[in-house]
Every structure is written in C-alpha cells, then in structure tokens.
Design an enzyme around this catalytic site. Structure first.
Site, PDB file in Angstrom:
ATOM      1  N   ASN A  27       3.866  -3.468  22.500  1.00 34.06           N
ATOM      2  CA  ASN A  27       4.311  -4.730  21.736  1.00 34.06           C
ATOM      3  C   ASN A  27       5.717  -5.284  22.337  1.00 34.06           C
ATOM      4  OD1 ASN A  27       4.770  -6.521  19.875  1.00 34.06           O
ATOM      5  ND2 ASN A  27       5.104  -5.066  18.234  1.00 34.06           N
TER       6      ASN A  27
ATOM      7  N   LYS B  63       7.243  -7.585  21.321  1.00 31.14           N
ATOM      8  CA  LYS B  63       8.076  -8.499  20.183  1.00 31.14           C
ATOM      9  C   LYS B  63       8.905  -9.640  20.615  1.00 31.14           C
ATOM     10  CE  LYS B  63       8.655  -4.179  17.914  1.00 31.14           C
ATOM     11  NZ  LYS B  63       8.940  -3.506  16.644  1.00 31.14           N
TER      12      LYS B  63
ATOM     13  N   HIS C 234       0.951  -6.462  12.114  1.00 33.00           N
ATOM     14  CA  HIS C 234       1.933  -5.862  12.333  1.00 33.00           C
ATOM     15  C   HIS C 234       3.169  -5.656  11.190  1.00 33.00           C
ATOM     16  CE1 HIS C 234       5.690  -4.418  14.278  1.00 33.00           C
ATOM     17  NE2 HIS C 234       4.835  -3.785  15.126  1.00 33.00           N
TER      18      HIS C 234
ATOM     19  N   GLU D  41       6.046  -6.142  10.958  1.00 34.44           N
ATOM     20  CA  GLU D  41       6.905  -7.163  10.967  1.00 34.44           C
ATOM     21  C   GLU D  41       6.280  -8.584  10.446  1.00 34.44           C
ATOM     22  OE1 GLU D  41       8.416  -6.236  14.966  1.00 34.44           O
ATOM     23  OE2 GLU D  41       9.120  -4.666  13.955  1.00 34.44           O
TER      24      GLU D  41
ATOM     25  N   GLU E 172       0.954   2.663  11.895  1.00 34.05           N
ATOM     26  CA  GLU E 172       2.475   2.635  12.185  1.00 34.05           C
ATOM     27  C   GLU E 172       3.104   2.932  10.948  1.00 34.05           C
ATOM     28  OE1 GLU E 172       3.276   0.286  16.132  1.00 34.05           O
ATOM     29  OE2 GLU E 172       2.812  -1.121  14.577  1.00 34.05           O
TER      30      GLU E 172
ATOM     31  N   GLY F 273      10.965   1.471  15.377  1.00 38.15           N
ATOM     32  CA  GLY F 273      12.213   0.944  15.788  1.00 38.15           C
ATOM     33  C   GLY F 273      13.326   1.710  15.281  1.00 38.15           C
TER      34      GLY F 273
ATOM     35  N   SER G 282       8.249   4.540  17.324  1.00 40.24           N
ATOM     36  CA  SER G 282       9.223   5.351  18.060  1.00 40.24           C
ATOM     37  C   SER G 282       8.572   6.222  19.232  1.00 40.24           C
ATOM     38  CB  SER G 282      10.441   6.065  17.257  1.00 40.24           C
ATOM     39  OG  SER G 282      11.032   4.977  16.487  1.00 40.24           O
TER      40      SER G 282
END
Ligand code: PEP
Length: 252
Positions: A10, A12, A96, A98, A168, A174, A214
C-alpha cells in the site's frame, strides 16, 4: 486447505509518477516472475494506469486504495469501480484504517463500497483492525467482528472467493510496533472462526487473511509462518525495492 500467500504494497499518498514507475519496474525485475505468492501494489489513483502498464506481463497485480459506491455523477473527487477496472486494475483496498479514522468512513459506507466493487468485478481487500484503546479495553475481537460483519453484509459465500481480509491493528500501522506473531495468529484464527460462523467451513478455510502493521523484512518470515497468516499488507516497507523484495522472498 493450503492458501496461496498474498502480499500487497500500500503506497498510500507517496511517490511521484517517476519514482512510482522506478519502484514498479524495479520490483518487476526482482519479484515479477514469482508465482508461488500472489503479489499486488496499491499506488495512488492518478498513477494506476501507468503502474498497470509498467507491470503488465509480470505476476504483479495492481489495485486502487479506495473507490466510491456509485457508478458516476456529481461526486467530486471520487472514482468509481468501473474507472478502477478501466485502468487495468484487478483489486481495490477498502476500509483501510486511514480511510476509517482520518476520513471518517463508517462500516456502512465500507459495506456499500465492498458490494459495489464485487459487482464491478474487482477483488476486494477489506481492511479491519482495532485501535490501541480498544485492544487495551479487551475489545479486539468485538471491533474486528463488527467491522467484518457489517463490511461483508450482503456478500454471499460464492462472492467470498473475491475477498481477502487484511487484519491491521491500528496501533501497529506506521508505528514500528508490530503485533507479535502470537498476537497476529490469535486474532487471525478468531477471524477465521468468525468466517465459519458467517459462511461455512469451506469459505473460512479458503479466505486469505493478511496481516498488516509494520511488517518488514526482519519480522516477515515469523509472521508469515503463522498458520492463519496468509500474507501481508505492507505500507512503509513497500516503498523500497530492496525491502519489499526481501519481505516477499521471506514468504517463499
Ligand atoms: C498499511 O498502511 O496498511 C500498513 C500496514 O502500513 P505500515 O506497514 O507502514 O505499518
């Protein structure tokens, strides 16, 4: 049942057109002929066609990071599933963290997107995961169950062959904090039990559940070695040819 590992990057909101092409071309060289693992990139939407063209002829597929649930019309800034397909993409990433936590997407919106993407002929990677405070409050499975139940409402057993779940944990995305292999395995196994309850044993056994948060070359082999971890959704480590190559090779 043995499930083919599925590892996806991904990107992003990163890369330029040129650096994205360099990344895609570099990875086409290093991992583009691997067929033991399903491979995909999720580049920014404006680069989808160029990246699809770059990896054409390799075993790497491409997907969008998001789409809207309507076909066309007055939805400024959005892209449809048909547009995503038109660029040559096979996949779409939906839900996702985000999208959920920065852009406020609800389970219901994500469900509408999932249904539309499947009817448009895209393979959906549905991302789910709990926040740190939800984990600390003992609500990990409650949250993941809600996101999966609502996200997949109206998706029948046959359509599940076009769905991958990406677990996730939000606290691991991240942040450099990875779920331990045991933590990942525990939640993946519970998600698989949930799929059995929602569908049946065959769907539960066949659906890939990726881990994301991560994941990097140094921890990939151990995570991918867990019985219910069927691949990875990779952010940071998908942006460097050497890192993503090493991570994918850890799954061979
Ligand atoms: C992600 O964005 O899906 C992700 C897992 O990011 P990272 O690998 O950087 O934690």
């Amino acid at each position: 049942m043995s499930r083919k590992l599925f590892i996806a990057g991904n990107w992003k909101m990163n890369t330029t057109l040129q650096s994205g092409l360099d990344l895609a071309n570099g990875l086409k060289e290093t991992i583009g002929s691997i067929d033991e693992i399903e491979l995909a990139f999720f580049p920014p939407a404006v680069y989808l066609k160029s990246i699809c063209d770059a990896v054409a002829g390799s075993n790497i597929g491409v997907g969008a990071q998001n789409m809207y649930f309507e076909d066309s019309g007055a939805f400024t800034g959005e892209i449809s599933g048909a547009m995503v397909k038109d660029t040559g993409c096979k996949y779409v990433l939906l839900g996702h963290s985000e999208r959920r936590h920065v852009f406020g997407e609800t389970d219901e919106m994500i469900n509408r997107k999932v249904l539309k993407a499947l009817s448009d002929g895209l393979h959906v990677v549905l991302a789910v995961g709990e926040l740190l405070e939800e984990r600390e409050a003992g609500k990990t499975m409650e949250v993941n169950e809600r996101q999966i139940r609502i996200g997949l409402e109206g998706v029948d057993a046959a359509a599940m062959s076009n769905v991958t779940i990406a677990y996730e944990p939000v606290w691991a995305i991240g942040t450099g904090k990875t779920a331990s292999p045991e933590q990942a395995q525990e939640t993946h196994a519970k998600i698989r039990q949930l799929l059995e309850k929602l569908y049946n044993a065959d769907v539960a056994a066949a659906t890939r559940i990726q881990y994301g948060g991560s994941m990097k070359p140094s921890n990939a082999a151990e995570l991918l070695g867990q019985p219910d971890v069927d691949g990875g959704l990779i952010g940071g480590a998908s942006l460097k040819v050497e890192d993503f190559t090493a991570l994918v090779k850890a799954g061979l």
